[in-house]
Design a protein around this motif. Sequence first.
Motif, PDB file in Angstrom:
ATOM      1  N   THR A  25      -3.888  12.186  -4.321  1.00 22.16           N
ATOM      2  CA  THR A  25      -3.408  12.456  -2.956  1.00 22.16           C
ATOM      3  C   THR A  25      -2.321  13.526  -2.976  1.00 22.16           C
ATOM      4  OG1 THR A  25      -3.664  10.081  -2.690  1.00 22.16           O
ATOM      5  CG2 THR A  25      -2.624  11.270  -0.866  1.00 22.16           C
ATOM      6  N   VAL A  26      -1.368  13.362  -3.899  1.00 17.15           N
ATOM      7  CA  VAL A  26      -0.267  14.323  -3.988  1.00 17.15           C
ATOM      8  C   VAL A  26      -0.801  15.697  -4.375  1.00 17.15           C
ATOM      9  CG1 VAL A  26       1.958  14.801  -5.079  1.00 17.15           C
ATOM     10  CG2 VAL A  26       1.243  12.439  -4.705  1.00 17.15           C
ATOM     11  N   MET A  27      -1.718  15.701  -5.327  1.00 20.64           N
ATOM     12  CA  MET A  27      -2.282  16.985  -5.775  1.00 20.64           C
ATOM     13  C   MET A  27      -2.954  17.700  -4.617  1.00 20.64           C
ATOM     14  SD  MET A  27      -4.082  16.204  -9.366  1.00 20.64           S
ATOM     15  CE  MET A  27      -3.332  15.150 -10.546  1.00 20.64           C
ATOM     16  N   PRO A  41       0.813  -1.223   0.000  1.00 15.80           N
ATOM     17  CA  PRO A  41       0.000   0.000   0.000  1.00 15.80           C
ATOM     18  C   PRO A  41       0.843   1.268   0.000  1.00 15.80           C
ATOM     19  CG  PRO A  41      -0.839  -1.570   1.584  1.00 15.80           C
ATOM     20  CD  PRO A  41       0.491  -2.098   1.116  1.00 15.80           C
ATOM     21  N   GLU A  42       1.988   1.207   0.664  1.00 17.48           N
ATOM     22  CA  GLU A  42       2.854   2.381   0.718  1.00 17.48           C
ATOM     23  C   GLU A  42       3.544   2.603  -0.628  1.00 17.48           C
ATOM     24  OE1 GLU A  42       6.674   3.378   3.299  1.00 17.48           O
ATOM     25  OE2 GLU A  42       5.100   2.284   4.404  1.00 17.48           O
ATOM     26  N   LEU A  43       3.930   1.486  -1.226  1.00 15.99           N
ATOM     27  CA  LEU A  43       4.631   1.521  -2.503  1.00 15.99           C
ATOM     28  C   LEU A  43       3.723   1.981  -3.638  1.00 15.99           C
ATOM     29  CD1 LEU A  43       7.491   0.225  -3.380  1.00 15.99           C
ATOM     30  CD2 LEU A  43       6.079  -1.610  -4.309  1.00 15.99           C
ATOM     31  N   PHE A  44       2.458   1.591  -3.548  1.00 17.15           N
ATOM     32  CA  PHE A  44       1.541   1.777  -4.664  1.00 17.15           C
ATOM     33  C   PHE A  44       1.371   3.261  -5.012  1.00 17.15           C
ATOM     34  CE2 PHE A  44      -2.340   2.276  -6.981  1.00 17.15           C
ATOM     35  CZ  PHE A  44      -2.216   1.282  -7.929  1.00 17.15           C
ATOM     36  N   GLY A  45       1.649   3.578  -6.265  1.00 15.19           N
ATOM     37  CA  GLY A  45       1.468   4.947  -6.741  1.00 15.19           C
ATOM     38  C   GLY A  45       2.476   5.931  -6.190  1.00 15.19           C
ATOM     39  N   SER A  62      -4.679  12.479 -17.562  1.00 16.75           N
ATOM     40  CA  SER A  62      -3.816  11.366 -17.136  1.00 16.75           C
ATOM     41  C   SER A  62      -2.830  11.899 -16.111  1.00 16.75           C
ATOM     42  CB  SER A  62      -3.020  10.823 -18.314  1.00 16.75           C
ATOM     43  OG  SER A  62      -3.745   9.862 -19.011  1.00 16.75           O
ATOM     44  N   TYR A  63      -2.459  11.073 -15.158  1.00 20.53           N
ATOM     45  CA  TYR A  63      -1.516  11.517 -14.134  1.00 20.53           C
ATOM     46  C   TYR A  63      -0.081  11.550 -14.661  1.00 20.53           C
ATOM     47  CZ  TYR A  63      -5.277  10.586 -10.790  1.00 20.53           C
ATOM     48  OH  TYR A  63      -6.458  10.598 -10.108  1.00 20.53           O
ATOM     49  N   ALA A  64       0.664  12.576 -14.236  1.00 19.87           N
ATOM     50  CA  ALA A  64       2.104  12.592 -14.513  1.00 19.87           C
ATOM     51  C   ALA A  64       2.785  11.634 -13.535  1.00 19.87           C
ATOM     52  CB  ALA A  64       2.645  14.004 -14.338  1.00 19.87           C
ATOM     53  N   PHE A  65       4.001  11.195 -13.888  1.00 13.39           N
ATOM     54  CA  PHE A  65       4.695  10.247 -13.014  1.00 13.39           C
ATOM     55  C   PHE A  65       6.198  10.400 -13.172  1.00 13.39           C
ATOM     56  CE2 PHE A  65       3.581   8.324 -17.051  1.00 13.39           C
ATOM     57  CZ  PHE A  65       4.757   7.722 -17.470  1.00 13.39           C
ATOM     58  N   VAL A  66       6.942   9.854 -12.218  1.00 15.02           N
ATOM     59  CA  VAL A  66       8.397   9.889 -12.309  1.00 15.02           C
ATOM     60  C   VAL A  66       8.913   8.496 -12.609  1.00 15.02           C
ATOM     61  CG1 VAL A  66      10.533  10.162 -10.987  1.00 15.02           C
ATOM     62  CG2 VAL A  66       8.753  11.909 -10.855  1.00 15.02           C
ATOM     63  N   LYS A  92       4.520   0.806  -8.185  1.00 20.07           N
ATOM     64  CA  LYS A  92       5.098   2.133  -7.923  1.00 20.07           C
ATOM     65  C   LYS A  92       4.503   3.172  -8.854  1.00 20.07           C
ATOM     66  CE  LYS A  92       9.754   0.771  -6.631  1.00 20.07           C
ATOM     67  NZ  LYS A  92      11.114   0.725  -7.173  1.00 20.07           N
ATOM     68  N   LEU A  93       4.249   2.739 -10.094  1.00 17.62           N
ATOM     69  CA  LEU A  93       3.702   3.665 -11.092  1.00 17.62           C
ATOM     70  C   LEU A  93       2.176   3.734 -11.030  1.00 17.62           C
ATOM     71  CD1 LEU A  93       6.051   2.733 -14.059  1.00 17.62           C
ATOM     72  CD2 LEU A  93       5.992   4.918 -12.851  1.00 17.62           C
ATOM     73  N   GLY A  94       1.624   3.161  -9.978  1.00 20.33           N
ATOM     74  CA  GLY A  94       0.178   3.240  -9.796  1.00 20.33           C
ATOM     75  C   GLY A  94      -0.605   2.359 -10.760  1.00 20.33           C
ATOM     76  N   ILE A  95       0.069   1.339 -11.301  1.00 12.11           N
ATOM     77  CA  ILE A  95      -0.618   0.448 -12.239  1.00 12.11           C
ATOM     78  C   ILE A  95      -1.165  -0.755 -11.469  1.00 12.11           C
ATOM     79  CG2 ILE A  95      -0.309  -1.064 -14.246  1.00 12.11           C
ATOM     80  CD1 ILE A  95       1.865   0.978 -15.159  1.00 12.11           C
ATOM     81  N   LEU A  96      -2.457  -1.031 -11.698  1.00 12.57           N
ATOM     82  CA  LEU A  96      -3.165  -2.006 -10.863  1.00 12.57           C
ATOM     83  C   LEU A  96      -2.935  -3.442 -11.345  1.00 12.57           C
ATOM     84  CD1 LEU A  96      -6.357   0.153 -10.759  1.00 12.57           C
ATOM     85  CD2 LEU A  96      -5.075  -0.479  -8.707  1.00 12.57           C
TER      86      LEU A  96
END
Length: 696
Positions: free
Chosen positions: A18-20, A7-11, A133-137, A254-258
């Motif tokens: 949440t970040v926004m 859960p912590e890793l996800f996204g 779409s969400y931006a990601f690192v 990590k990239l929020g992919i389910l």
Amino acid sequence: MSITNVPELFGSMVFNDTVMKERLPKDVYKKLKKTMREGTAIDADVAAVVATAMKDWAISKGATHYTHWFQPMTGITAEKHDSFITPTDDGHVMMEFSGKELIKGEPDASSFPSGGLRATFEARGYTAWDPTSYAFVKDGSLYIPTAFCSYTGQILDKKTPLLRSMDAISTQACRILKLFGKDVKRVTTTVGPEQEYFLIDREDYAKRKDLIFTGRTLFGAMPPKGQEMDDHYFGALRPRVAAFMQELDEELWKLGILSKTKHNEVAPSQHELAPIFERGSLAIDDNLLTMEKMKLIASHHGLVCLQHEKPFDYVNGSGKHNNWSICADDKNLLEPGDKPEDNLQFLVFLACLVAAVDDHADLLRMSVASAGNDHRLGANEAPPAIISVFLGDALTPIVEALVKKEQPEAHDRESIDLGVPQLPEVLRDNTDRNRTSPFAFTGNKFEFRMCGSQQNLSDPNVVLNTAVAEQCERFVDYVADRADEDFTTVAMRFVRHTFRDHQRILFDGNGYSEEWEAEAARRGLPNLKTTPDALPAMVKPENIKFFEKYGVLSESEVHARYVAKAEQYAKLLNIEANTMVYMTRHMYLPALFDYSGDIATSVATKAELGIDAKAEKKMVSVLTDGINAISDAVDDLEAKNAQAKGLEDPQAADDCYRDVVIPAMTALRTAVDDMEKVCGHDYWPVPSYNKMLFYV
Ligand code: ADP
Ligand code: MG
């Protein structure tokens, strides 16, 4: 990685909600959310604030660069990275990222396919931020999902028409819901793509020029064992594969992919990953990222991930099932409700879908056409090239009853109950799965199974969304034309008539059978077997009008897409033919010369000793005949490939590849494979199917 971390890793690498919420001022957050939800335009002030927040967050995740991430017509993603550094007067740098840089990019994109839309003098296209779409690192860069167009405003990517088609279906579906008394602002399509792929050893891959250049084996004799034992499907994962899958899951999460389900598939060395579904455009972004990560992570485990639709003959190829539904306010519209009104609404959408698939079967077929997928469709392992709809044991009797008008026309609530009996109860148990159907209702969603494993799913979703939008509008018009009648009565009639008029597309039987092919022809259903057969549907005048009407593609954009696809087919086939010629001349013939030469020497040596080497003589003669056959076949392929390559018109070139070059390729393959069966193992220059499909 311990499980408690998930859960912590996800996204954790995604600039998500949440970040926004955390990092954006309240009013900016609200405006951005409105844009994401309703597709409203974003203003410059908001963009500037978002850009700074994104940059600060990205730097905290280790990013030094940003990139506009887009999907040119090749279907795969493209990116060009710029660092955040900006020089200061005192010789230092600051990390900056402006609203302008977030909103618009100008990649020098002259080398992407444009289907003739972009002359070289205006070669630069531009990318525009897609705030939905969400931006990601990833790998030290902030990735900003974008759309890609030419300077003249024509779109050059896969994503823009998808977003437009999602708007079209949203607008029309909202109008239907309004008639059912529901005020909904946005209807979204949901997509869950099941991704199939093969994993083979990196060392084997490196020796196969065909896999390197074309993604599939162009030669290879049948192994003693195929998939007939069904011992791979859902079998225990080999440790190396399990380790690959574990690392893949971790990276995707990590990239929020389910990423949800993983298992071995039917063919040996074949596997599948299924994510939990999400909003259509996000699901496709995530699928593209998944495919990229699969390739990268395979290399960490000494493996190569093959995503081609048909890497190996004799065993199943790979597809990508496009699970699809529509959703309003988190409610799945293909899920019948507990109230009769909801069941009627469900039936209206179902009827729209069936009509949409029937009316645009040719475009749906076109949307999955590629040289790679031609090997699957119709090969009795994937659905046939004929589009039909499977409704299943639960729904079929209801639809049949409706069509036969056995039920009284519904005038009031009670009779709707009669007309549409307990749908939810019936459907809840709809476990019947017809694996041979290209378009199957599976309980509360449709599964479009013709899509190829390496394809960007935008094209099929664009067609599907737009076709359903058209039917939704037809319903709204139908009701409007009968404004003086009772809505329920009119809606029931629409449903009944629609099923009646589109019965020919409904088929619950075996899609692999020859009887179905004949029956489909009788019903007048298109059977477009190959890519060159399927592509022209794109540019039929009525289909151009259809895309234009819903603001999805303009006439010139449709033409450009057709040309780009047609050219891609010809180019691919040309590379395949070239690769076959190369491998034959540089690898197979020399190996066979060596082997037959060595045996011939042995025959001569034995003859000197007065021994008649009967078996060896026979073998030399078999090999010599084989070598001659290969030599003729390779000359023939070379000539025919040159003939196709010389054709300017893309359709003429495609037709020539299909009718002239492919048969020559098949002949050469047969000649070479015949020799693989008799050539000494140590002489054969490439790893065989035996080795690549069965690892110990
Ligand atoms: P299968 O039996 O076809 O292998 P899976 O359970 O592996 O089925 O995959 C089903 C896919 O369908 C999953 O990706 C799942 O998230 C997706 N799915 C489920 N419901 C919906 C929906 N309402 N819209 C779109 N996709 C959905
Ligand atoms: Mg499936």
